[in-house]
Design an enzyme around this catalytic site. Sequence first.
Site, PDB file in Angstrom:
ATOM      1  N   LYS A  19      30.590  32.480  39.519  1.00 44.72           N
ATOM      2  CA  LYS A  19      31.304  31.455  38.741  1.00 44.72           C
ATOM      3  C   LYS A  19      30.155  30.538  38.014  1.00 44.72           C
ATOM      4  O   LYS A  19      29.523  31.018  36.981  1.00 44.72           O
ATOM      5  CB  LYS A  19      32.409  30.732  39.417  1.00 44.72           C
ATOM      6  N   TYR A  48      41.740  31.633  48.441  1.00 43.16           N
ATOM      7  CA  TYR A  48      41.331  32.558  47.659  1.00 43.16           C
ATOM      8  C   TYR A  48      42.020  33.893  48.125  1.00 43.16           C
ATOM      9  O   TYR A  48      41.843  34.338  49.394  1.00 43.16           O
ATOM     10  CB  TYR A  48      40.107  32.743  47.546  1.00 43.16           C
TER      11      TYR A  48
END
Length: 393
Positions: free
Chosen positions: A209, A112
């Site tokens: 998420k 990420y």
Amino acid sequence: MRTKSKKTDTLLAHAGRDPDKNFGVVNPPVYHASTIISRTVAEYEASGRNRYNQVTYGRHGTPTSMAFEEAVAAIEGGYRAVAFCSGAAACFASILAYVKTGDHLLMVDTTYGPVRGFCTGFLKRFGVETIFYDPLIGAGIEALIRPNTAAIYMESPGSLTFEVQDVPAIVAVAKARGIPTLLDNTWAAPLFFKPLAFGVDVDIISATKYTVGHSDAMMGVAVCTEESFLRVRNSATEIGNAAAPDDCYLALRGLRTAGVRLRQHQQHGIALATYLSQRPEVERVMHPALPDDPGHALWRRDFTGASGLFGLTLKKGTSKKAVAAMLDGLELYGMGASWGGFESLILPTHPETLRTATTWDSGPALRIHAGLEDIDDLIADLDSGFARLNAAR
Ligand SMILES: *Cc1c(COP(=O)(O)O)cnc(C)c1O
């Protein structure tokens, strides 16, 4: 409830709540707290020693954050979990739990973006060296290990390009050398991959998420083994982390429906990926559930499903203007960071700017989050997008 023998869907519905303790109310209440009152000197003095086992101060945990941690630990098959104010905080604090000045960190090249920035910025300033490795390295990671290698960090599938890592091969090498392993499991959590069952020491999830699942709160969580728990818990304390009770409540509420949501995201993601792989404008779809994806065999071996996030590249030579014409007019796909909510998203991405151990060469790259809208509407919206793209060539 005895959690040991229960399957994930049962745990999603039941873990971390006990109506008997809350007047029969189904969901645990939101406790807003900083100060916790002790009744005696002895109790006050004991509270410092027991800060991770009872409620002693808001920053160390409230009954609401502890309920969230208990639920996620059960779902992920961990000993205990640590709730964080964001997924990024969970990543950073988990890394800091294992490294010190002079150490060496092995970091997957497809990590990420902000984790890459943390390594090349923060960690570098404090004298920790990061070596980025190819996500497809597998057992070859052995050759990169040095005497001062403090941890191996994985993310599978990788951000933006979705390479699947050979987690068992990397963990086997790490275990033989006594090196701890951390894995960012955000893509598959809380349903389709269980890192701790593969011997990973810290299972890191951006709960922003699919756990929260409604694009309205930031949360992170690190799920730990008995050996890794105190390290990560102390690291969270040392950086002053506190997970907000309202957000813990939203994450707990999100967990209850995460099973059905994720299966629908999976189905829509595969349908969109299949449609896109047949479009002449598309160079390549990056989705490990597609049979011809390079990561498909490893994904089938280790995962029990796919989430709704995947990538694609358009044919080389597709102009920036044509990509903008396609994306600007979409009705159903929001253009925004993050993902995992009920709604579809699309973003132009630039993997070539976030790779150093590997190279990336493709036409314009996109990332799609398949939401819960009607699949025919989602495909029709992309169809119109391709018509605009072709008109703008
Ligand atoms: C979004 C994301 C994070 C960071 O989570 P935040 O909650 O946005 O801080 C970490 N890892 C991955 C793979 C992510 O997609």
